[in-house]
Design a protein around this motif. Structure first.
Motif, PDB file in Angstrom:
ATOM      1  N   GLY A 120       0.803  -1.215   0.000  1.00 48.41           N
ATOM      2  CA  GLY A 120       0.000   0.000   0.000  1.00 48.41           C
ATOM      3  C   GLY A 120       0.832   1.258   0.000  1.00 48.41           C
ATOM      4  N   ASP A 121       1.988   1.222   0.702  1.00 46.78           N
ATOM      5  CA  ASP A 121       2.798   2.439   0.760  1.00 46.78           C
ATOM      6  C   ASP A 121       3.430   2.773  -0.584  1.00 46.78           C
ATOM      7  N   ALA A 122       3.501   1.796  -1.491  1.00 48.81           N
ATOM      8  CA  ALA A 122       4.036   2.092  -2.822  1.00 48.81           C
ATOM      9  C   ALA A 122       3.127   3.074  -3.554  1.00 48.81           C
ATOM     10  N   TYR A 123       1.823   2.957  -3.349  1.00 44.01           N
ATOM     11  CA  TYR A 123       0.879   3.851  -4.005  1.00 44.01           C
ATOM     12  C   TYR A 123       0.730   5.181  -3.261  1.00 44.01           C
ATOM     13  N   GLY A 242      -1.098  -0.110 -12.429  1.00 46.29           N
ATOM     14  CA  GLY A 242      -1.813   1.152 -12.289  1.00 46.29           C
ATOM     15  C   GLY A 242      -0.898   2.358 -12.289  1.00 46.29           C
ATOM     16  N   ILE A 243      -1.227   3.347 -11.460  1.00 47.98           N
ATOM     17  CA  ILE A 243      -0.475   4.601 -11.370  1.00 47.98           C
ATOM     18  C   ILE A 243       0.426   4.543 -10.139  1.00 47.98           C
ATOM     19  N   LEU A 244       1.743   4.481 -10.396  1.00 47.76           N
ATOM     20  CA  LEU A 244       2.711   4.366  -9.306  1.00 47.76           C
ATOM     21  C   LEU A 244       3.516   5.657  -9.192  1.00 47.76           C
ATOM     22  N   PRO A 245       3.357   6.394  -8.096  1.00 46.94           N
ATOM     23  CA  PRO A 245       4.180   7.590  -7.907  1.00 46.94           C
ATOM     24  C   PRO A 245       5.648   7.227  -7.783  1.00 46.94           C
ATOM     25  N   VAL A 246       6.509   8.092  -8.275  1.00 49.78           N
ATOM     26  CA  VAL A 246       7.951   7.908  -8.121  1.00 49.78           C
ATOM     27  C   VAL A 246       8.429   8.776  -6.960  1.00 49.78           C
ATOM     28  N   GLN A 247       9.011   8.129  -5.981  1.00 52.49           N
ATOM     29  CA  GLN A 247       9.532   8.815  -4.792  1.00 52.49           C
ATOM     30  C   GLN A 247      10.946   9.316  -5.017  1.00 52.49           C
ATOM     31  N   ALA A 248      11.719   8.556  -5.803  1.00 56.71           N
ATOM     32  CA  ALA A 248      13.107   8.952  -6.057  1.00 56.71           C
ATOM     33  C   ALA A 248      13.606   8.288  -7.329  1.00 56.71           C
ATOM     34  N   VAL A 249      14.398   9.040  -8.094  1.00 54.99           N
ATOM     35  CA  VAL A 249      15.145   8.496  -9.224  1.00 54.99           C
ATOM     36  C   VAL A 249      16.611   8.606  -8.842  1.00 54.99           C
ATOM     37  N   ASP A 250      17.222   7.473  -8.534  1.00 48.98           N
ATOM     38  CA  ASP A 250      18.552   7.482  -7.930  1.00 48.98           C
ATOM     39  C   ASP A 250      18.524   8.386  -6.695  1.00 48.98           C
ATOM     40  N   VAL A 255       7.970  14.196  -4.680  1.00 47.80           N
ATOM     41  CA  VAL A 255       6.812  14.026  -3.798  1.00 47.80           C
ATOM     42  C   VAL A 255       5.581  13.812  -4.661  1.00 47.80           C
ATOM     43  N   PRO A 256       4.803  12.735  -4.419  1.00 54.75           N
ATOM     44  CA  PRO A 256       3.577  12.546  -5.188  1.00 54.75           C
ATOM     45  C   PRO A 256       2.668  13.769  -5.046  1.00 54.75           C
ATOM     46  N   GLY A 257       2.187  14.281  -6.190  1.00 56.63           N
ATOM     47  CA  GLY A 257       1.425  15.520  -6.180  1.00 56.63           C
ATOM     48  C   GLY A 257      -0.007  15.350  -6.647  1.00 56.63           C
ATOM     49  N   PRO A 258      -0.701  16.475  -6.871  1.00 62.19           N
ATOM     50  CA  PRO A 258      -2.133  16.425  -7.190  1.00 62.19           C
ATOM     51  C   PRO A 258      -2.462  15.733  -8.512  1.00 62.19           C
ATOM     52  N   VAL A 259      -1.585  15.832  -9.503  1.00 62.98           N
ATOM     53  CA  VAL A 259      -1.866  15.159 -10.777  1.00 62.98           C
ATOM     54  C   VAL A 259      -1.818  13.646 -10.583  1.00 62.98           C
ATOM     55  N   THR A 260      -0.783  13.179  -9.915  1.00 60.62           N
ATOM     56  CA  THR A 260      -0.665  11.750  -9.638  1.00 60.62           C
ATOM     57  C   THR A 260      -1.865  11.251  -8.847  1.00 60.62           C
ATOM     58  N   ARG A 261      -2.256  11.993  -7.814  1.00 59.18           N
ATOM     59  CA  ARG A 261      -3.381  11.568  -6.971  1.00 59.18           C
ATOM     60  C   ARG A 261      -4.687  11.551  -7.763  1.00 59.18           C
ATOM     61  N   ALA A 262      -4.879  12.519  -8.631  1.00 56.18           N
ATOM     62  CA  ALA A 262      -6.106  12.550  -9.433  1.00 56.18           C
ATOM     63  C   ALA A 262      -6.173  11.352 -10.374  1.00 56.18           C
ATOM     64  N   GLN A 265      -7.048   8.235  -8.563  1.00 57.71           N
ATOM     65  CA  GLN A 265      -8.487   8.190  -8.334  1.00 57.71           C
ATOM     66  C   GLN A 265      -9.222   7.769  -9.598  1.00 57.71           C
ATOM     67  N   HIS A 266      -8.751   8.232 -10.740  1.00 53.55           N
ATOM     68  CA  HIS A 266      -9.341   7.815 -12.017  1.00 53.55           C
ATOM     69  C   HIS A 266      -9.219   6.300 -12.177  1.00 53.55           C
ATOM     70  N   TRP A 267      -8.068   5.740 -11.790  1.00 51.15           N
ATOM     71  CA  TRP A 267      -7.868   4.288 -11.896  1.00 51.15           C
ATOM     72  C   TRP A 267      -8.843   3.533 -11.015  1.00 51.15           C
ATOM     73  N   ARG A 268      -9.071   4.050  -9.813  1.00 45.22           N
ATOM     74  CA  ARG A 268     -10.046   3.407  -8.946  1.00 45.22           C
ATOM     75  C   ARG A 268     -11.434   3.455  -9.580  1.00 45.22           C
ATOM     76  N   GLY A 269     -11.730   4.570 -10.246  1.00 47.40           N
ATOM     77  CA  GLY A 269     -13.020   4.699 -10.918  1.00 47.40           C
ATOM     78  C   GLY A 269     -13.193   3.705 -12.057  1.00 47.40           C
ATOM     79  N   LEU A 270     -12.087   3.286 -12.668  1.00 51.34           N
ATOM     80  CA  LEU A 270     -12.171   2.279 -13.715  1.00 51.34           C
ATOM     81  C   LEU A 270     -12.453   0.885 -13.148  1.00 51.34           C
ATOM     82  N   GLY A 271     -12.237   0.726 -11.837  1.00 51.93           N
ATOM     83  CA  GLY A 271     -12.470  -0.556 -11.210  1.00 51.93           C
ATOM     84  C   GLY A 271     -11.228  -1.269 -10.725  1.00 51.93           C
ATOM     85  N   PHE A 272     -10.060  -0.630 -10.881  1.00 55.58           N
ATOM     86  CA  PHE A 272      -8.822  -1.255 -10.447  1.00 55.58           C
ATOM     87  C   PHE A 272      -8.583  -0.984  -8.965  1.00 55.58           C
TER      88      PHE A 272
END
Length: 277
Positions: A120-123, A242-250, A255-262, A265-272
């Motif tokens: 869960g913390d990955a998302y 699904g949609i996986l925020p990136v916490q760090a590249v090397d 920081v996961p932001g509003p676009v990623t979070r939106a 949410q769209h993915w959850r709406g699709l049923g995933f």
């Protein structure tokens, strides 16, 4: 996995083997789709079939009947609440040599697996990724489609064994950012959602297509490592994860932001499912 598990069909029959003369084995002559199912339903089924159709046209393969594929998917994924089904299509068997057989008889393999678990913390917090040294070769004829030759991705994934690093980012031979080894990449730069073009190399993911269709103003633009370093948000899109925020590249932290979070949410709406911490 074996035929006894009932989760593999080869040309509609329960089996777990193909001919050693199959061109998919000999030359990587074929295509595949990896499809996430939730309670027997594939929310991105239409997009998968569209990409498979395009790949068949490019490789001059006969496109299987999508209704037949859907029935076979239902058979192999029966009673799996969370499943990943791989559809593999090869040109079938043929004589030795690169020349395609004049009247090919394609091989069709449909196999189901338990969907991979993600913490869960990955998302919520995001994942760590790294830059790969392996470069993707430019070949417009094969770009975008999911053909069977994945050696570039295999070599890239072999570059690390740190379990804390979930994915690796790939550039092409010209140094342009293309994708991750198993996902497409998006970045929010100067307030705009951007993803690299995949018309010369890389895979046009169905998750990527869904993001582009659902986010007004999303752009397909060249993306360099330097530009990526200044992004406000980075996330990966995958039809399986699904949609996986990136916490760090090397060592560069995001920081996961509003676009990623939106888009999550769209993915959850699709049923995933999008596991929460």
């Amino acid at each position: 996995m074996s035929a006894a598990d009932g989760r593999v069909l080869v040309d509609g029959t329960r089996a777990d083997a193909v001919s050693v003369f199959d061109r998919g084995l000999a030359y990587g002559d074929g295509l595949f789709e990896t499809i996430r199912l939730v309670d027997g339903h594939a929310p991105l089924w239409t997009r998968h079939m569209q990409r498979l159709q395009e790949g068949c046209q490019r490789l001059r393969l006969a496109m299987p009947d999508p209704a037949l594929l859907l029935r076979e998917v239902a058979v192999v994924a029966d009673d799996l609440a969370q499943a990943v089904v791989r559809i593999t299509l090869t040109r079938g068997t043929g004589p030795r040599g690169y020349a395609p057989p004049p009247t090919p008889r394609p091989t069709r393999i449909v196999a189901a697996f338990e969907a991979p678990g993600m913490r869960g913390d990955a998302y919520v917090q995001g994942i760590r990724v790294r830059w790969c040294d392996t470069r993707l070769a430019r070949q417009p004829l094969l770009a975008g489609i999911k053909h069977l030759n994945r050696l570039e991705q295999v070599l890239a994934r072999a570059e690390w064994n740190d379990p804390a690093v979930v994915e690796g980012l790939l550039c092409d031979t010209a140094g342009q950012v293309i994708s991750a080894t198993m996902a497409n990449v998006f970045a929010v730069i100067d307030g705009e959602l951007v993803t690299p073009a995949v018309d010369e190399c890389g895979v046009a993911g169905v998750g990527r297509a869904e993001v582009l269709a659902s986010w007004p103003g999303a752009k397909v633009l060249p993306l360099s490592r330097e530009t990526m370093a200044g992004a406000a948000e980075i996330f990966l899109s995958s039809s399986v994860r699904g949609i996986l925020p990136v916490q760090a590249v090397d060592h560069t932290v995001y920081v996961p932001g509003p676009v990623t979070r939106a888009l999550q949410q769209h993915w959850r709406g699709l049923g995933f499912p999008m596991e929460q911490a």
